[in-house]
Design a protein around this motif. Sequence first.
Motif, PDB file in Angstrom:
ATOM      1  N   ARG A   1       0.819  -1.213   0.000  1.00  0.00           N
ATOM      2  CA  ARG A   1       0.000   0.000   0.000  1.00  0.00           C
ATOM      3  C   ARG A   1       0.853   1.263   0.000  1.00  0.00           C
ATOM      4  NH1 ARG A   1      -0.141   2.156   5.167  1.00  0.00           N
ATOM      5  NH2 ARG A   1      -2.186   3.145   4.952  1.00  0.00           N
ATOM      6  N   ALA A   2       2.094   1.167   0.455  1.00  0.00           N
ATOM      7  CA  ALA A   2       2.956   2.338   0.526  1.00  0.00           C
ATOM      8  C   ALA A   2       3.643   2.644  -0.800  1.00  0.00           C
ATOM      9  CB  ALA A   2       4.016   2.147   1.609  1.00  0.00           C
ATOM     10  N   GLY A   3       3.680   1.681  -1.723  1.00  0.00           N
ATOM     11  CA  GLY A   3       4.320   1.908  -3.006  1.00  0.00           C
ATOM     12  C   GLY A   3       3.373   2.575  -3.991  1.00  0.00           C
ATOM     13  N   SER A   4       3.916   2.959  -5.139  1.00  0.00           N
ATOM     14  CA  SER A   4       3.091   3.589  -6.168  1.00  0.00           C
ATOM     15  C   SER A   4       2.008   2.635  -6.633  1.00  0.00           C
ATOM     16  CB  SER A   4       3.961   3.981  -7.372  1.00  0.00           C
ATOM     17  OG  SER A   4       4.899   4.963  -7.001  1.00  0.00           O
ATOM     18  N   SER A   5       0.799   3.158  -6.779  1.00  0.00           N
ATOM     19  CA  SER A   5      -0.292   2.342  -7.303  1.00  0.00           C
ATOM     20  C   SER A   5      -0.086   2.129  -8.797  1.00  0.00           C
ATOM     21  CB  SER A   5      -1.640   2.994  -7.016  1.00  0.00           C
ATOM     22  OG  SER A   5      -1.704   4.279  -7.591  1.00  0.00           O
ATOM     23  N   LEU A   6      -0.869   1.238  -9.371  1.00  0.00           N
ATOM     24  CA  LEU A   6      -0.718   0.918 -10.785  1.00  0.00           C
ATOM     25  C   LEU A   6      -1.615   1.771 -11.666  1.00  0.00           C
ATOM     26  CD1 LEU A   6       0.716  -0.928 -12.795  1.00  0.00           C
ATOM     27  CD2 LEU A   6      -1.102  -2.627 -12.446  1.00  0.00           C
ATOM     28  N   LEU A   7      -2.803   2.112 -11.172  1.00  0.00           N
ATOM     29  CA  LEU A   7      -3.748   2.881 -11.982  1.00  0.00           C
ATOM     30  C   LEU A   7      -4.720   3.601 -11.070  1.00  0.00           C
ATOM     31  CD1 LEU A   7      -4.631   3.391 -14.973  1.00  0.00           C
ATOM     32  CD2 LEU A   7      -6.272   1.521 -14.668  1.00  0.00           C
ATOM     33  N   GLY A   8      -4.996   4.849 -11.388  1.00  0.00           N
ATOM     34  CA  GLY A   8      -5.991   5.605 -10.634  1.00  0.00           C
ATOM     35  C   GLY A   8      -7.397   5.269 -11.088  1.00  0.00           C
ATOM     36  N   GLY A   9      -8.358   5.630 -10.277  1.00  0.00           N
ATOM     37  CA  GLY A   9      -9.753   5.400 -10.608  1.00  0.00           C
ATOM     38  C   GLY A   9     -10.423   6.680 -11.060  1.00  0.00           C
ATOM     39  N   SER A  10     -11.467   6.546 -11.884  1.00  0.00           N
ATOM     40  CA  SER A  10     -12.143   7.746 -12.377  1.00  0.00           C
ATOM     41  C   SER A  10     -13.579   7.435 -12.751  1.00  0.00           C
ATOM     42  CB  SER A  10     -11.410   8.324 -13.593  1.00  0.00           C
ATOM     43  OG  SER A  10     -11.443   7.420 -14.674  1.00  0.00           O
ATOM     44  N   LYS A  11     -14.389   8.489 -12.723  1.00  0.00           N
ATOM     45  CA  LYS A  11     -15.775   8.470 -13.202  1.00  0.00           C
ATOM     46  C   LYS A  11     -15.940   9.705 -14.067  1.00  0.00           C
ATOM     47  CE  LYS A  11     -17.385   6.325  -8.891  1.00  0.00           C
ATOM     48  NZ  LYS A  11     -17.579   4.976  -9.433  1.00  0.00           N
ATOM     49  N   THR A  12     -16.296   9.486 -15.341  1.00  0.00           N
ATOM     50  CA  THR A  12     -16.325  10.577 -16.305  1.00  0.00           C
ATOM     51  C   THR A  12     -17.675  10.627 -17.001  1.00  0.00           C
ATOM     52  OG1 THR A  12     -13.963  10.217 -16.713  1.00  0.00           O
ATOM     53  CG2 THR A  12     -15.150  11.611 -18.267  1.00  0.00           C
ATOM     54  N   ALA A  13     -18.298  11.790 -16.985  1.00  0.00           N
ATOM     55  CA  ALA A  13     -19.574  11.996 -17.669  1.00  0.00           C
ATOM     56  C   ALA A  13     -19.424  13.161 -18.647  1.00  0.00           C
ATOM     57  CB  ALA A  13     -20.687  12.296 -16.671  1.00  0.00           C
ATOM     58  N   SER A  14     -20.040  13.036 -19.812  1.00  0.00           N
ATOM     59  CA  SER A  14     -19.978  14.121 -20.784  1.00  0.00           C
ATOM     60  C   SER A  14     -21.320  14.257 -21.495  1.00  0.00           C
ATOM     61  CB  SER A  14     -18.868  13.881 -21.810  1.00  0.00           C
ATOM     62  OG  SER A  14     -19.131  12.734 -22.591  1.00  0.00           O
ATOM     63  N   PHE A  15     -21.651  15.503 -21.833  1.00  0.00           N
ATOM     64  CA  PHE A  15     -22.892  15.819 -22.545  1.00  0.00           C
ATOM     65  C   PHE A  15     -22.556  16.804 -23.661  1.00  0.00           C
ATOM     66  CE2 PHE A  15     -23.906  14.810 -18.185  1.00  0.00           C
ATOM     67  CZ  PHE A  15     -24.936  13.890 -18.303  1.00  0.00           C
ATOM     68  N   PHE A  16     -23.239  16.631 -24.780  1.00  0.00           N
ATOM     69  CA  PHE A  16     -22.983  17.480 -25.932  1.00  0.00           C
ATOM     70  C   PHE A  16     -24.295  17.728 -26.656  1.00  0.00           C
ATOM     71  CE2 PHE A  16     -22.230  18.113 -30.433  1.00  0.00           C
ATOM     72  CZ  PHE A  16     -21.133  18.965 -30.494  1.00  0.00           C
ATOM     73  N   ALA A  17     -24.529  18.961 -27.067  1.00  0.00           N
ATOM     74  CA  ALA A  17     -25.734  19.293 -27.837  1.00  0.00           C
ATOM     75  C   ALA A  17     -25.381  20.344 -28.878  1.00  0.00           C
ATOM     76  CB  ALA A  17     -26.847  19.793 -26.929  1.00  0.00           C
ATOM     77  N   ARG A  18     -25.956  20.178 -30.056  1.00  0.00           N
ATOM     78  CA  ARG A  18     -25.679  21.127 -31.134  1.00  0.00           C
ATOM     79  C   ARG A  18     -26.932  21.306 -31.984  1.00  0.00           C
ATOM     80  NH1 ARG A  18     -23.634  21.980 -36.426  1.00  0.00           N
ATOM     81  NH2 ARG A  18     -21.861  23.460 -36.452  1.00  0.00           N
ATOM     82  N   GLY A  19     -27.186  22.544 -32.365  1.00  0.00           N
ATOM     83  CA  GLY A  19     -28.280  22.841 -33.277  1.00  0.00           C
ATOM     84  C   GLY A  19     -27.811  23.773 -34.373  1.00  0.00           C
ATOM     85  N   SER A  20     -28.276  23.533 -35.583  1.00  0.00           N
ATOM     86  CA  SER A  20     -27.912  24.400 -36.705  1.00  0.00           C
ATOM     87  C   SER A  20     -29.159  24.687 -37.549  1.00  0.00           C
ATOM     88  CB  SER A  20     -26.829  23.748 -37.564  1.00  0.00           C
ATOM     89  OG  SER A  20     -27.283  22.534 -38.119  1.00  0.00           O
ATOM     90  N   TRP A  21     -29.096  25.810 -38.287  1.00  0.00           N
ATOM     91  CA  TRP A  21     -30.258  26.220 -39.075  1.00  0.00           C
ATOM     92  C   TRP A  21     -29.776  26.981 -40.307  1.00  0.00           C
ATOM     93  CZ3 TRP A  21     -35.251  25.100 -39.245  1.00  0.00           C
ATOM     94  CH2 TRP A  21     -36.114  25.937 -39.962  1.00  0.00           C
ATOM     95  N   ASP A  22     -30.326  26.590 -41.467  1.00  0.00           N
ATOM     96  CA  ASP A  22     -30.015  27.299 -42.704  1.00  0.00           C
ATOM     97  C   ASP A  22     -30.910  28.520 -42.820  1.00  0.00           C
ATOM     98  OD1 ASP A  22     -28.127  25.418 -43.460  1.00  0.00           O
ATOM     99  OD2 ASP A  22     -29.579  24.191 -44.560  1.00  0.00           O
ATOM    100  N   LEU A  23     -30.328  29.699 -42.568  1.00  0.00           N
ATOM    101  CA  LEU A  23     -31.105  30.927 -42.734  1.00  0.00           C
ATOM    102  C   LEU A  23     -31.490  31.125 -44.189  1.00  0.00           C
ATOM    103  CD1 LEU A  23     -29.311  33.520 -40.424  1.00  0.00           C
ATOM    104  CD2 LEU A  23     -31.526  32.426 -40.074  1.00  0.00           C
ATOM    105  N   THR A  24     -30.532  30.895 -45.069  1.00  0.00           N
ATOM    106  CA  THR A  24     -30.758  30.944 -46.509  1.00  0.00           C
ATOM    107  C   THR A  24     -29.971  29.798 -47.131  1.00  0.00           C
ATOM    108  OG1 THR A  24     -28.839  32.322 -47.039  1.00  0.00           O
ATOM    109  CG2 THR A  24     -30.841  33.466 -46.341  1.00  0.00           C
ATOM    110  N   GLU A  25     -29.977  29.713 -48.419  1.00  0.00           N
ATOM    111  CA  GLU A  25     -29.182  28.684 -49.079  1.00  0.00           C
ATOM    112  C   GLU A  25     -27.695  28.916 -48.869  1.00  0.00           C
ATOM    113  OE1 GLU A  25     -30.131  28.424 -53.184  1.00  0.00           O
ATOM    114  OE2 GLU A  25     -32.120  27.552 -52.858  1.00  0.00           O
ATOM    115  N   ASP A  26     -27.312  30.135 -48.541  1.00  0.00           N
ATOM    116  CA  ASP A  26     -25.901  30.476 -48.431  1.00  0.00           C
ATOM    117  C   ASP A  26     -25.436  30.777 -47.010  1.00  0.00           C
ATOM    118  OD1 ASP A  26     -25.649  30.245 -51.187  1.00  0.00           O
ATOM    119  OD2 ASP A  26     -26.123  32.371 -51.525  1.00  0.00           O
ATOM    120  N   VAL A  27     -26.338  30.785 -46.044  1.00  0.00           N
ATOM    121  CA  VAL A  27     -25.966  31.152 -44.672  1.00  0.00           C
ATOM    122  C   VAL A  27     -26.531  30.126 -43.698  1.00  0.00           C
ATOM    123  CG1 VAL A  27     -26.104  32.885 -42.851  1.00  0.00           C
ATOM    124  CG2 VAL A  27     -25.881  33.600 -45.241  1.00  0.00           C
ATOM    125  N   ASN A  28     -25.646  29.626 -42.830  1.00  0.00           N
ATOM    126  CA  ASN A  28     -26.037  28.675 -41.792  1.00  0.00           C
ATOM    127  C   ASN A  28     -25.589  29.212 -40.444  1.00  0.00           C
ATOM    128  OD1 ASN A  28     -24.875  26.206 -39.998  1.00  0.00           O
ATOM    129  ND2 ASN A  28     -26.736  25.569 -41.065  1.00  0.00           N
TER     130      ASN A  28
END
Length: 949
Positions: A316-343
């Motif tokens: 227990r006093a020596g270096s550990s082999l791997l740390g523990g982790s809990k990771t959560a991620s969220f992503f959201a994206r919205g896009s809209w074509d105002l015209t044929e040439d502009v988004n």
Amino acid sequence: MLSLVSLAAAQFAHAQEVASPSDTPSANTEAAAGGAGIEEVVVTGTRIVRDGYNAPTPVTVMGTEQLQSFASPNIADAINTMPELSGSATPATSVTTASSGASNINALNLRALGTNRTLVLVDGRRAVASSMSGLVDINLIPQDLVKSVEVVTGGASAAYGSDALSGIVNFVLDKDFTGTKLTAQTGSTTYGDGDNWMGGLTYGTAFGAGRGHFLFNANYRNQDAIPINDRDWNLKGWQFMNNPNYTATNGQPRRLLLDQVAPSTGFAGGVITDTAFRGTAFGVGGSPYQIEYGDLVSDPDMHGGDWKLTQVRGTRAGSSLLGGSKTASFFARGSWDLTEDVNIFAQASYSRDRNHNYAFSLEDTGSITLSVDNAFLPESIREAMIAQGVSTFHYGSMHTDLPIVDATNDREVASLLVGAQGKFGGTWTWSTSYQHDISEFKSVAKGMYYNPYLDLAYDSVIDPDTGAAVCRSTLTDPTNGCKPYNPFGIGVNTQGAIDYVTGNGTTMWRKQQMTQDVAAFTVNGTPFATWAGDVSIATGVEWRMEAIGKGRNDELSPTQDWWVGGYQVSKGSYNVKEAFLEAVVPLAKDLPALKALDLSGAFRETDYSTSGSVQTWKLGLNWTPVDDVRFRTTLSRDIRAPNLEELFSNGGGGAPAIENPWRSNETEYITSPRIGNSELTPEKADSFGGGVVLTPRFLPGFALSIDYWRIDIDDAIGLPATQDIIDGCYEGQTTFCSAIDFADDGSQSIDVVRRVPFNYTTLKARGIDYEASYRFRPSAIIAAIPGVVQIRALATNYQKMASNIDGVVDDTAGQNTSYGPPSWKWNASINYAVSAFRGSVMARGISSGVYDNDWIECSTNCPTSTTKQVTVSDNHIPSSIFWDASVTYTLPFTDADVESFVNVRNVFDRDPPIVAPNPGGYNYTMPSSNAQLYDVLGRTFTIGLRAKF
């Protein structure tokens, strides 16, 4: 931008490999051949958008299939197999991290020049850092949405700005995904530890008659810690120790590489390290016993004897082999074509990584001074000491009664992006965006002892009035709250004493916030054409501000008296204003020996609020004499500006054990805070690259590339290690001496070494990249064998990695330690796809190397050892090859695409080579290998399902 066609089963895609229609099977033929479909990979090596353009800078792409074949809980594991990366930060390399708050970060390191010299982008935009030092944590990028990873080797500051000194890693997200996608997987090692699992949901849909698009992703990953490194290779006591028989003239080596090496001055329950009672140790309940030192003793290390009793590795006093982790991620994206040439578009993301390390035990190897009247000293030993005139003695202990320091880091990254893009004039496009990023991190180190409290608690006596053990200080200050600590034995302390020395109700912690704001506008187009083709340009402006502030910490950290210094709060900010211009000019086309000739150039003007203006530029040339051969070359000036930590750090740091050369390399325990330097200026690098790409028509599907690269960095910002500062000053490098404070008593003992970054060195890196690939149908050889096969090999030869400080050159290329890249790093793979089946086998190789290029290996007739040219009994680290395999099978569902997969890394469970730690200090806790280069976990399994509806 580059467009290339590659097999979905391809191991890697290279920007120079643009397959002609005659060389590439059609999409329909591929599908019939067994599901190895065609996918188009868009490669960003420049801001110029021009179909068919082959960048003079090599660009390597890992597509979806290759990334998925690794089935790793983190995408960085796949990227780090690429030879161009070496020395990246990973969860396995940060297991002893507590004071920096950087544990569990996955940060990429191109060309082994440092993680802070690799620019990380997400969809071509600068990613927000997760630490003050500018590290971008790959853990926090939405993994399920990554459809490719582009690695641009070579300087790219003129195109993308600061930090792109050794190259760029760009994560391309599948922003147009439509449908529902589910991912679930779980894994473990063959030893039944390191369990991990991951689940993800992605949903994308069009709306508004196709004018709009919405995308959402959620992902959660869990990685269990491996707190004790009890792998067989770590239990044999491999370590360097100073040769106790060495003299400057007897021809013996200064250091010996041996197994069965363990501490001689620090035991679990404590040991007396001097006087006639040296070797008296204390076990369970405080019972004394005498240790056997073995045949070689050079404090704080010994060889043989009771080494198994004193060994720290694998406990227990020596270096550990791997740390523990809990990771959560969220992503959201919205896009809209105002015209044929502009988004227009808006994008928001949030990620949180909560991780912990069993960082280290609170050991001491002989610096504790105790008095013969200590309240807990066994009476028999006290009487014997008094009889021999001993009044004080030195003592070493692993403090087994104290907890292992549990370092927890809670990192949160939130990003908001809004923008618009469009086209005009037929051949012109534009884009504008504003990005606001917030990165918050909280670091907590539970179980850390506070030096002033421990000093008071050590010094205990018997209260003459009550007969009870009390702190000596309590006799004169009865209300000081001190609780006496018993150093003699295991399981001998009360919880009250433990709580007192570990902060007396205060835990070491810090919470800090960083922000990044970026506004940008770019225009791309083709203003005119020459007889050889369209001239393309890209131009734009960018403004960026980075700041650190809103910090808090515990009430004791400002004193810097925690065992590792303490968490300090830092504040500061800077802004950057930039403008750039790029152009590509075709010079010739379809002439004899000039099938194509293109010249490219880029220039960027950058103004830093902290250090003023700086210019970067790049020139590139592509020459295709015939269809089979292409030559390419680049020349560039690149920069890296100092990051927030280098500029504004307020003095966090550690309490290292060092060797003092002024006192015959005696081990001392000192304070070594890290302090910022607001006078830093940007690093400047001159880079050159040149290579050849062969795609012979007589062998369709084959490609070979060879590229030489050279990077010379001036005014490089460095933060030397504490021991390097000491050794450099001792060897006459006066630059370092001002950072050292010696004791006032003239003993030449060291009190403090301040680690201050400054522009003090030059770096020169040289190497050659190789890649060969061959894609073919086995049916062309044996008609009965269906499917598609791809064979690929990549290698990097690191020829030089040399720093120069005050004329002292240190070349680390070929050092297979954490200080340098190996001479060769390579991987080779074979992939086969047919019908519902895909399979791959990969070999990952590291060449043999040395511990230090300046060390002299000898056993007899050795020259006199110096601090730089140390004589050692063994300076060799063997080569290593690890094998991986993966299988994917598409299940027969009619209304969904469902894949099952199995991945095995390190199939043969090969141990990593022994990479022994140096003598002294806390190196007896360090593992006997190098997790930056080698697979230290052993065989790992991952199984899972992917479904798309």
